[in-house]
Design a protein around this motif. Structure first.
Motif, PDB file in Angstrom:
ATOM      1  N   LEU A   1     -24.669 -72.349  56.759  1.00 22.10           N
ATOM      2  CA  LEU A   1     -24.948 -73.455  55.844  1.00 22.10           C
ATOM      3  C   LEU A   1     -24.629 -74.817  56.440  1.00 22.10           C
ATOM      4  N   GLU A   2     -23.644 -74.861  57.330  1.00 21.70           N
ATOM      5  CA  GLU A   2     -23.269 -76.141  57.941  1.00 21.70           C
ATOM      6  C   GLU A   2     -22.517 -75.853  59.238  1.00 21.70           C
ATOM      7  N   LEU A   3     -22.873 -76.564  60.296  1.00 23.55           N
ATOM      8  CA  LEU A   3     -22.131 -76.524  61.549  1.00 23.55           C
ATOM      9  C   LEU A   3     -21.685 -77.944  61.863  1.00 23.55           C
ATOM     10  N   ASN A   4     -20.417 -78.215  61.703  1.00 26.41           N
ATOM     11  CA  ASN A   4     -19.879 -79.563  61.864  1.00 26.41           C
ATOM     12  C   ASN A   4     -19.277 -79.697  63.263  1.00 26.41           C
ATOM     13  N   GLU A   5     -20.013 -80.350  64.164  1.00 19.73           N
ATOM     14  CA  GLU A   5     -19.564 -80.479  65.550  1.00 19.73           C
ATOM     15  C   GLU A   5     -18.437 -81.490  65.691  1.00 19.73           C
ATOM     16  N   ASN A   6     -18.363 -82.428  64.809  1.00 20.12           N
ATOM     17  CA  ASN A   6     -17.316 -83.444  64.900  1.00 20.12           C
ATOM     18  C   ASN A   6     -15.956 -82.856  64.551  1.00 20.12           C
ATOM     19  N   SER A   7     -15.901 -82.085  63.463  1.00 19.96           N
ATOM     20  CA  SER A   7     -14.637 -81.516  63.013  1.00 19.96           C
ATOM     21  C   SER A   7     -14.461 -80.045  63.384  1.00 19.96           C
ATOM     22  N   LEU A   8     -15.417 -79.490  64.086  1.00 22.79           N
ATOM     23  CA  LEU A   8     -15.331 -78.130  64.621  1.00 22.79           C
ATOM     24  C   LEU A   8     -15.085 -77.077  63.538  1.00 22.79           C
ATOM     25  N   TYR A   9     -16.027 -77.007  62.602  1.00 26.57           N
ATOM     26  CA  TYR A   9     -15.995 -75.906  61.640  1.00 26.57           C
ATOM     27  C   TYR A   9     -17.422 -75.514  61.272  1.00 26.57           C
ATOM     28  N   VAL A  10     -17.549 -74.325  60.689  1.00 28.10           N
ATOM     29  CA  VAL A  10     -18.845 -73.807  60.285  1.00 28.10           C
ATOM     30  C   VAL A  10     -18.714 -73.158  58.918  1.00 28.10           C
ATOM     31  N   ARG A  11     -19.667 -73.451  58.026  1.00 28.92           N
ATOM     32  CA  ARG A  11     -19.750 -72.772  56.722  1.00 28.92           C
ATOM     33  C   ARG A  11     -20.849 -71.731  56.816  1.00 28.92           C
ATOM     34  N   VAL A  12     -20.539 -70.519  56.378  1.00 29.85           N
ATOM     35  CA  VAL A  12     -21.493 -69.426  56.538  1.00 29.85           C
ATOM     36  C   VAL A  12     -21.425 -68.505  55.322  1.00 29.85           C
TER      37      VAL A  12
ATOM     38  N   VAL B   1     -17.645 -68.437  53.555  1.00 28.49           N
ATOM     39  CA  VAL B   1     -16.403 -68.758  54.241  1.00 28.49           C
ATOM     40  C   VAL B   1     -16.626 -69.934  55.179  1.00 28.49           C
ATOM     41  N   THR B   2     -15.556 -70.653  55.450  1.00 30.54           N
ATOM     42  CA  THR B   2     -15.569 -71.734  56.428  1.00 30.54           C
ATOM     43  C   THR B   2     -14.567 -71.385  57.521  1.00 30.54           C
ATOM     44  N   LEU B   3     -15.036 -71.390  58.772  1.00 35.40           N
ATOM     45  CA  LEU B   3     -14.223 -70.960  59.904  1.00 35.40           C
ATOM     46  C   LEU B   3     -14.106 -72.058  60.946  1.00 35.40           C
ATOM     47  N   ARG B   4     -13.016 -72.023  61.687  1.00 36.80           N
ATOM     48  CA  ARG B   4     -12.836 -72.931  62.819  1.00 36.80           C
ATOM     49  C   ARG B   4     -13.813 -72.572  63.939  1.00 36.80           C
ATOM     50  N   LEU B   5     -14.174 -73.561  64.739  1.00 34.30           N
ATOM     51  CA  LEU B   5     -15.001 -73.374  65.925  1.00 34.30           C
ATOM     52  C   LEU B   5     -14.273 -73.883  67.153  1.00 34.30           C
ATOM     53  N   VAL B   6     -14.686 -73.407  68.328  1.00 34.47           N
ATOM     54  CA  VAL B   6     -14.256 -73.989  69.596  1.00 34.47           C
ATOM     55  C   VAL B   6     -15.485 -74.097  70.487  1.00 34.47           C
ATOM     56  N   PRO B   7     -15.505 -75.083  71.402  1.00 40.97           N
ATOM     57  CA  PRO B   7     -16.602 -75.124  72.379  1.00 40.97           C
ATOM     58  C   PRO B   7     -16.530 -73.905  73.291  1.00 40.97           C
ATOM     59  N   LEU B   8     -17.667 -73.477  73.810  1.00 40.11           N
ATOM     60  CA  LEU B   8     -17.668 -72.385  74.765  1.00 40.11           C
ATOM     61  C   LEU B   8     -16.808 -72.750  75.970  1.00 40.11           C
TER      62      LEU B   8
END
Length: 470
Positions: free
Chosen positions: A110-121, A220-227
């Motif tokens: 639903l959302e991938l926020n590159e600035n704050s590094l999170y994703v809603r799915v 759910v909304t989860l943290r992201l990290v760059p590869l």
């Protein structure tokens, strides 16, 4: 439940949700009648388990989940949430009165926020598809359960899952930022998104690890990290499991956090890595990743600790082999057909207890008549302790005694773990399999869990028989 009543409920659900969302053909009911529990496979093979739910509902949005639960609660119909059926503790075992809710129709990012590094799915997205979509954008959740290709994102939260890279990135509770879910009476609730909050108890945990007993997770909304820029695999042989555990303890104590830290005892090292095994040594696999400077420092630091504690380098080969095979989920049927019963049991303890726990659990399972193999490896470590992931294989003299032998091996492992001060479940959840040991696991806090269940689900419709002992 009389057939006419069943038909009435199916029609009522079809009217509210759309006929295409409600199924009760034999194939669909059979597919949703159990999860991946080894004992369910054994019972099915012996013709002793042929349960079928009332129907299977496949919602496509949170509003439909709300409508479904409101109806089920009013009618006092049991509801069993279903991700992808990869659970291994019997959390999916509906009866003829139950509605199974298959979330896989809710499968979008639903959302991938590159600035704050999170994703809603949405909760029904399959894990492997989810990770692949993130990788296209040069990001990752770094949550890699072995079941990633056969499990859903919501299922990870519902079972409090751990991924193979957890030693650096944490388990699902560490990367979970927010939850949307539906309570048993149909109310939709969501937690506020943020990096941290001191606004009372953390209500994400009502759904986290609840295995569908408190409601249905829809988003759910989860943290992201760059590869990562670099990835380096390396391994060491140790004279004993204890020596390898001590090396891991010192690595964690010094603050190094390689994402992969896996120590195999002599039995498992010989089976999985015969080219570096002399049948008596334990094998430690390590993988470091990130910016090049950080990776180089971590490899040097961990390698020095391993060498100082008697480890001998065995190169990158074992890690490459593990990486190639790590998401293979073995089937049970070919073993059951040969009269063998088997399973894996993951527990955990603090560093001062884990060595004794490893030895006592292995010995306890070996003492069960018919046991052929009892072994273990460590796969998730912390500054305070680590987990041990045990495997047993047994062959009772009488094939009809397979279930009794299976349950005896589990009882031996659970009781030995509790005697040694460990926790009975590290990341596969409780389901029905471990439920009866929850009394000793939770002690005086068990009544808090029961009270929470009564408050949220007073009619007891959500996944009855799971998690909470009678």
């Amino acid at each position: 439940m009389p057939d006419n009543t069943s038909a009435q409920h199916r029609q009522a659900l079809a009217t509210r949700l759309g006929a295409e969302r409600v199924s009760w053909d034999d194939g669909t009911l059979a597919e949703h009648s159990r999860d991946y529990w080894s004992l369910s496979a054994l019972r099915r093979m012996q013709g002793r388990q042929d349960n079928r739910p009332l129907c299977v509902v496949t919602p496509e949005n949170t509003a439909q989940v709300s409508t479904l639960l409101e109806y089920a609660n009013t009618q006092r119909i049991p509801v069993v949430p279903f991700g992808a059926g990869s659970g291994v503790c019997g959390a999916v075992l509906p009866d003829s009165r139950s509605i199974v809710v298959d979330l896989r129709g809710m499968n979008r990012i639903l959302e991938l926020n590159e600035n704050s590094l999170y994703v809603r799915v949405q909760a029904g997205m399959m894990g492997g598809v989810f990770e692949a979509e993130l990788n296209k954008a040069k990001y990752s959740a770094r949550h890699f359960p072995q079941s990633i290709d056969v499990s859903t994102v919501g299922g990870w939260v519902a079972t409090r899952a751990a991924g193979q890279y957890s030693t650096r990135y944490g388990n699902i509770e560490d990367i979970l930022l927010g939850v949307e879910g539906v309570l048993p009476d149909g109310r939709i609730v969501s937690t506020r998104l943020g990096v941290r909050s001191a606004a009372g108890p953390d209500l994400r945990h009502v759904f986290l690890g609840a295995e569908g007993t408190m409601g249905i997770i829809t988003e759910v909304t989860l943290r992201l990290v760059p590869l990562p820029e670099t990835t380096v695999g390396y391994s060491f042989s140790f004279a004993s499991m204890d020596a390898g555990l001590e090396a891991i303890r010192k690595i964690m104590r010094d603050g190094w956090r390689p994402p992969v830290v896996r120590l195999y005892d002599a039995i498992e090292a010989a089976r999985l890595f015969p080219d570096v095994s002399d049948t008596t040594n334990a094998l430690l696999l390590l993988l470091s990743e990130g910016p090049r400077g950080m990776t180089d420092a971590e490899v040097a630091g961990c390698s020095a600790i391993c060498t100082e504690n008697g480890g001998t380098s065995t190169g990158a080969g074992p890690v490459e082999r593990w990486s190639h095979e790590r998401n293979h989920v073995p089937g049970f049927d070919k073993f059951l057909e040969r009269g063998l019963v088997l399973d894996t049991i993951e527990v955990a303890s603090t560093w001062d207890r884990v060595g004794a726990m490893y030895r006592e659990v292995v010995a306890a399972m070996q003492n069960v008549p018919g046991t052929l193999i009892a072994s273990g490896h460590s796969s998730h470590s912390y500054a305070q302790g680590t987990n041990i992931y045990f495997t047993f294989v047994a062959k009772p003299e009488d094939p009809a005694g397979g279930e009794a032998t299976y349950l005896a091996c589990w009882a031996a492992a659970m009781e030995a773990t509790l005697r040694c001060g460990g926790t009975i479940a590290h990341h596969h959840g409780i389901g029905r399999l471990r439920r009866d040991w929850m009394k000793e696991e939770l002690g005086s806090s068990l009544e808090m869990l029961r009270a929470l269940k009564r408050a949220i689900d007073p009619n007891g419709i959500m996944n009855p028989g799971v998690l909470i002992p009678d």
